[in-house]
Design a protein around this motif. Structure first.
Motif, PDB file in Angstrom:
ATOM      1  N   PRO A  65      -0.335   4.039  20.082  1.00 45.91           N
ATOM      2  CA  PRO A  65       1.019   3.471  20.096  1.00 45.91           C
ATOM      3  C   PRO A  65       1.035   1.944  19.949  1.00 45.91           C
ATOM      4  N   ASN A  66       0.132   1.256  20.626  1.00 44.21           N
ATOM      5  CA  ASN A  66       0.087  -0.206  20.523  1.00 44.21           C
ATOM      6  C   ASN A  66      -0.364  -0.662  19.141  1.00 44.21           C
ATOM      7  N   ILE A  67      -1.291   0.063  18.538  1.00 46.50           N
ATOM      8  CA  ILE A  67      -1.731  -0.269  17.182  1.00 46.50           C
ATOM      9  C   ILE A  67      -0.566  -0.109  16.212  1.00 46.50           C
ATOM     10  N   LEU A  68       0.237   0.940  16.383  1.00 45.83           N
ATOM     11  CA  LEU A  68       1.413   1.130  15.520  1.00 45.83           C
ATOM     12  C   LEU A  68       2.430   0.004  15.703  1.00 45.83           C
ATOM     13  N   THR A  69       2.594  -0.449  16.932  1.00 41.93           N
ATOM     14  CA  THR A  69       3.510  -1.564  17.181  1.00 41.93           C
ATOM     15  C   THR A  69       2.998  -2.833  16.500  1.00 41.93           C
ATOM     16  N   LEU A  70       1.703  -3.080  16.596  1.00 46.53           N
ATOM     17  CA  LEU A  70       1.110  -4.234  15.916  1.00 46.53           C
ATOM     18  C   LEU A  70       1.240  -4.100  14.397  1.00 46.53           C
ATOM     19  N   LEU A  71       1.094  -2.875  13.894  1.00 44.15           N
ATOM     20  CA  LEU A  71       1.284  -2.627  12.462  1.00 44.15           C
ATOM     21  C   LEU A  71       2.706  -2.988  12.041  1.00 44.15           C
ATOM     22  N   ARG A  72       3.676  -2.640  12.872  1.00 44.27           N
ATOM     23  CA  ARG A  72       5.079  -2.966  12.572  1.00 44.27           C
ATOM     24  C   ARG A  72       5.252  -4.477  12.392  1.00 44.27           C
ATOM     25  N   ILE A  73       4.628  -5.238  13.258  1.00 45.40           N
ATOM     26  CA  ILE A  73       4.703  -6.697  13.147  1.00 45.40           C
ATOM     27  C   ILE A  73       3.954  -7.179  11.905  1.00 45.40           C
ATOM     28  N   ALA A  74       2.787  -6.600  11.637  1.00 41.59           N
ATOM     29  CA  ALA A  74       1.988  -7.010  10.476  1.00 41.59           C
ATOM     30  C   ALA A  74       2.700  -6.703   9.156  1.00 41.59           C
ATOM     31  N   LEU A  75       3.555  -5.699   9.144  1.00 47.15           N
ATOM     32  CA  LEU A  75       4.268  -5.340   7.913  1.00 47.15           C
ATOM     33  C   LEU A  75       5.423  -6.291   7.591  1.00 47.15           C
ATOM     34  N   ILE A  76       5.843  -7.110   8.547  1.00 48.32           N
ATOM     35  CA  ILE A  76       6.968  -8.025   8.313  1.00 48.32           C
ATOM     36  C   ILE A  76       6.685  -8.987   7.157  1.00 48.32           C
ATOM     37  N   PRO A  77       5.594  -9.759   7.190  1.00 46.35           N
ATOM     38  CA  PRO A  77       5.372 -10.664   6.049  1.00 46.35           C
ATOM     39  C   PRO A  77       5.116  -9.917   4.742  1.00 46.35           C
ATOM     40  N   ILE A  78       4.631  -8.684   4.839  1.00 41.93           N
ATOM     41  CA  ILE A  78       4.382  -7.916   3.623  1.00 41.93           C
ATOM     42  C   ILE A  78       5.698  -7.507   2.969  1.00 41.93           C
ATOM     43  N   PHE A  79       6.658  -6.945   3.741  1.00 37.72           N
ATOM     44  CA  PHE A  79       7.909  -6.545   3.098  1.00 37.72           C
ATOM     45  C   PHE A  79       8.702  -7.763   2.628  1.00 37.72           C
ATOM     46  N   ILE A  80       8.571  -8.888   3.332  1.00 36.21           N
ATOM     47  CA  ILE A  80       9.241 -10.110   2.890  1.00 36.21           C
ATOM     48  C   ILE A  80       8.604 -10.611   1.588  1.00 36.21           C
ATOM     49  N   GLY A  81       7.275 -10.645   1.542  1.00 39.41           N
ATOM     50  CA  GLY A  81       6.580 -11.079   0.322  1.00 39.41           C
ATOM     51  C   GLY A  81       6.915 -10.203  -0.866  1.00 39.41           C
ATOM     52  N   VAL A  82       6.932  -8.896  -0.656  1.00 43.62           N
ATOM     53  CA  VAL A  82       7.260  -7.964  -1.738  1.00 43.62           C
ATOM     54  C   VAL A  82       8.693  -8.187  -2.215  1.00 43.62           C
ATOM     55  N   TYR A  83       9.611  -8.436  -1.295  1.00 43.83           N
ATOM     56  CA  TYR A  83      11.017  -8.653  -1.649  1.00 43.83           C
ATOM     57  C   TYR A  83      11.189  -9.830  -2.603  1.00 43.83           C
ATOM     58  N   TYR A  84      10.350 -10.840  -2.472  1.00 39.91           N
ATOM     59  CA  TYR A  84      10.463 -12.042  -3.301  1.00 39.91           C
ATOM     60  C   TYR A  84       9.610 -11.992  -4.576  1.00 39.91           C
ATOM     61  N   LEU A  85       8.887 -10.909  -4.801  1.00 37.67           N
ATOM     62  CA  LEU A  85       8.091 -10.808  -6.026  1.00 37.67           C
ATOM     63  C   LEU A  85       9.011 -10.738  -7.248  1.00 37.67           C
ATOM     64  N   PRO A  86       8.591 -11.325  -8.362  1.00 35.73           N
ATOM     65  CA  PRO A  86       9.393 -11.241  -9.585  1.00 35.73           C
ATOM     66  C   PRO A  86       9.143  -9.907 -10.304  1.00 35.73           C
ATOM     67  N   TRP A  87       9.636  -8.845  -9.703  1.00 37.87           N
ATOM     68  CA  TRP A  87       9.354  -7.492 -10.183  1.00 37.87           C
ATOM     69  C   TRP A  87      10.582  -6.639  -9.925  1.00 37.87           C
ATOM     70  N   GLU A  88      10.966  -5.824 -10.881  1.00 37.78           N
ATOM     71  CA  GLU A  88      12.183  -5.023 -10.764  1.00 37.78           C
ATOM     72  C   GLU A  88      12.134  -4.038  -9.590  1.00 37.78           C
ATOM     73  N   GLY A  89      10.960  -3.537  -9.261  1.00 37.87           N
ATOM     74  CA  GLY A  89      10.832  -2.558  -8.188  1.00 37.87           C
ATOM     75  C   GLY A  89      10.740  -3.161  -6.797  1.00 37.87           C
ATOM     76  N   ARG A  90      10.922  -4.453  -6.706  1.00 36.66           N
ATOM     77  CA  ARG A  90      10.744  -5.151  -5.427  1.00 36.66           C
ATOM     78  C   ARG A  90      11.693  -4.661  -4.350  1.00 36.66           C
ATOM     79  N   HIS A  91      12.921  -4.314  -4.730  1.00 31.74           N
ATOM     80  CA  HIS A  91      13.902  -3.877  -3.734  1.00 31.74           C
ATOM     81  C   HIS A  91      13.468  -2.569  -3.075  1.00 31.74           C
ATOM     82  N   LEU A  92      13.164  -1.578  -3.913  1.00 31.80           N
ATOM     83  CA  LEU A  92      12.738  -0.288  -3.346  1.00 31.80           C
ATOM     84  C   LEU A  92      11.419  -0.408  -2.589  1.00 31.80           C
TER      85      LEU A  92
END
Length: 185
Positions: A5-32
């Motif tokens: 459970p704690n590893i999953l919680t840490l994963l949730r935090i680690a995914l924050i910069p990843i989904f933000i970075g992906v959102y700003y990529l110059p790529w049409e599929g970035r939203h999904l």
């Protein structure tokens, strides 16, 4: 401390910069793609709690980190989305949601100092509002607001419902804490 459970919680935090970075990529599929990563992160919120109960793996670290992770992921996504929704229509529920989290975090800390934290423990209403926030944010991340204005409005409408539930749950917590808040010294 290092249980699933704690590893999953840490994963949730680690995914924050990843989904933000992906959102700003110059790529049409970035939203999904960013919505999918956010959805995985949001899903760990349910899964880590379920596993902690099922496997009896509650820890003080997990009890501290889980609500922090929730607040971080929601605030990060809302602040990021505010850029593409730079108007009062979007800013209002964003401020309500983030403001409530600050107020309730401070209230819980203060009540804990008084030895009365249980009166402001997470309620069912808090879980419902968090779920609705996650769904609204996932929708808003998933679509390009310029290309899909109706879906964008639907996401914003859900965000308003989540903001109303946010205010309602805040009132529930404040009502529970009112006897301590209204004491005259």
């Amino acid at each position: 401390m290092w249980n699933l459970p704690n590893i999953l919680t840490l994963l949730r935090i680690a995914l924050i910069p990843i989904f933000i970075g992906v959102y700003y990529l110059p790529w049409e599929g970035r939203h999904l793609a960013s919505a999918a990563i956010f959805g995985i992160a949001a899903g760990t919120d349910w899964l880590d709690g379920y596993l902690a109960r099922k496997l009896d793996q509650f820890t003080p670290f997990g009890a501290f980190l889980d609500p922090v992770a929730d607040k971080l992921i929601v605030a990060s996504a809302l602040i990021m989305l505010l850029e593409s929704h730079a108007n009062v229509l979007f800013a209002l529920p964003t401020l309500v949601i983030i403001g409530r989290e600050i107020v309730i975090s401070a209230l819980r800390e203060w009540m804990a100092e008084l030895g009365n934290r249980t009166s402001v423990a997470v309620s069912y209403m808090g879980k419902v509002k968090t779920t609705l926030q996650m769904i609204a944010i996932a929708i808003l991340l998933a679509i390009n607001p310029v290309l899909y204005p109706k879906l964008d409005l639907m996401g914003i409408a859900l965000l308003y419902v989540a903001a109303l539930l946010t205010l309602w749950s805040m009132l529930i917590y404040l009502k529970a804490a009112w006897p301590e808040l209204s004491k005259v010294s």
